[in-house]
Design a protein around this motif. Structure first.
Motif, PDB file in Angstrom:
ATOM      1  N   PHE A 104       0.828  -1.207   0.000  1.00 58.28           N
ATOM      2  CA  PHE A 104       0.000   0.000   0.000  1.00 58.28           C
ATOM      3  C   PHE A 104       0.863   1.258   0.000  1.00 58.28           C
ATOM      4  CE2 PHE A 104      -3.929  -2.185   1.999  1.00 58.28           C
ATOM      5  CZ  PHE A 104      -4.412  -2.493   0.746  1.00 58.28           C
ATOM      6  N   ASP A 105       2.036   1.219   0.637  1.00 59.09           N
ATOM      7  CA  ASP A 105       2.943   2.373   0.602  1.00 59.09           C
ATOM      8  C   ASP A 105       3.371   2.668  -0.836  1.00 59.09           C
ATOM      9  OD1 ASP A 105       2.831   2.652   3.359  1.00 59.09           O
ATOM     10  OD2 ASP A 105       4.664   1.497   3.710  1.00 59.09           O
ATOM     11  N   THR A 106       3.669   1.625  -1.582  1.00 61.23           N
ATOM     12  CA  THR A 106       4.041   1.787  -2.988  1.00 61.23           C
ATOM     13  C   THR A 106       2.872   2.344  -3.794  1.00 61.23           C
ATOM     14  OG1 THR A 106       5.626  -0.025  -2.831  1.00 61.23           O
ATOM     15  CG2 THR A 106       4.862   0.568  -5.047  1.00 61.23           C
ATOM     16  N   LEU A 107       1.683   1.816  -3.538  1.00 61.47           N
ATOM     17  CA  LEU A 107       0.500   2.301  -4.245  1.00 61.47           C
ATOM     18  C   LEU A 107       0.232   3.770  -3.924  1.00 61.47           C
ATOM     19  CD1 LEU A 107      -1.906  -0.760  -3.871  1.00 61.47           C
ATOM     20  CD2 LEU A 107      -0.622  -0.052  -5.899  1.00 61.47           C
ATOM     21  N   ASP A 108       0.446   4.176  -2.669  1.00 61.96           N
ATOM     22  CA  ASP A 108       0.279   5.590  -2.299  1.00 61.96           C
ATOM     23  C   ASP A 108       1.199   6.472  -3.130  1.00 61.96           C
ATOM     24  OD1 ASP A 108      -1.669   5.107  -0.378  1.00 61.96           O
ATOM     25  OD2 ASP A 108      -0.249   5.105   1.296  1.00 61.96           O
ATOM     26  N   GLU A 109       2.440   6.027  -3.311  1.00 61.90           N
ATOM     27  CA  GLU A 109       3.390   6.794  -4.126  1.00 61.90           C
ATOM     28  C   GLU A 109       2.937   6.855  -5.581  1.00 61.90           C
ATOM     29  OE1 GLU A 109       7.422   5.490  -3.695  1.00 61.90           O
ATOM     30  OE2 GLU A 109       7.234   5.366  -1.511  1.00 61.90           O
ATOM     31  N   MET A 110       2.413   5.744  -6.095  1.00 64.22           N
ATOM     32  CA  MET A 110       1.942   5.712  -7.477  1.00 64.22           C
ATOM     33  C   MET A 110       0.760   6.670  -7.675  1.00 64.22           C
ATOM     34  SD  MET A 110       2.253   1.582  -8.104  1.00 64.22           S
ATOM     35  CE  MET A 110       1.404   1.567  -9.665  1.00 64.22           C
TER      36      MET A 110
END
Length: 76
Positions: free
Chosen positions: A40-46
């Motif tokens: 989810f941290d990666t998705l937030d950045e995306m």
């Protein structure tokens, strides 16, 4: 409250998952939950990158905080 879902994974992924679970004395579920939570941290950045790109391209615009408060009837 937990909710059950069904997913299909490649056999080698399940095998790796089981090996890690056994080594770490964890359940499949706990490892999958942790992996998703971390992703989810990666998705937030995306999402943030997409929003920035949309601002730069003019697909979206910024609204000032003052305008938001004004429309909400809040005096600042």
């Amino acid at each position: 409250m937990k909710q059950a879902i069904n997913i299909r994974l490649e056999k080698d992924v399940v095998q790796s998952l089981d090996e890690y679970a056994q080594e770490l004395d964890k359940t499949r579920t706990s490892l999958v939950e942790k992996a998703i939570d971390m992703y989810f941290d990666t998705l937030d950045e995306m999402v943030a990158d997409k929003r920035i790109d949309n601002l730069k391209s003019g697909k979206s615009t910024l609204v000032s905080m003052e305008d938001v408060f004004k429309k909400a009837g809040i005096d600042v």
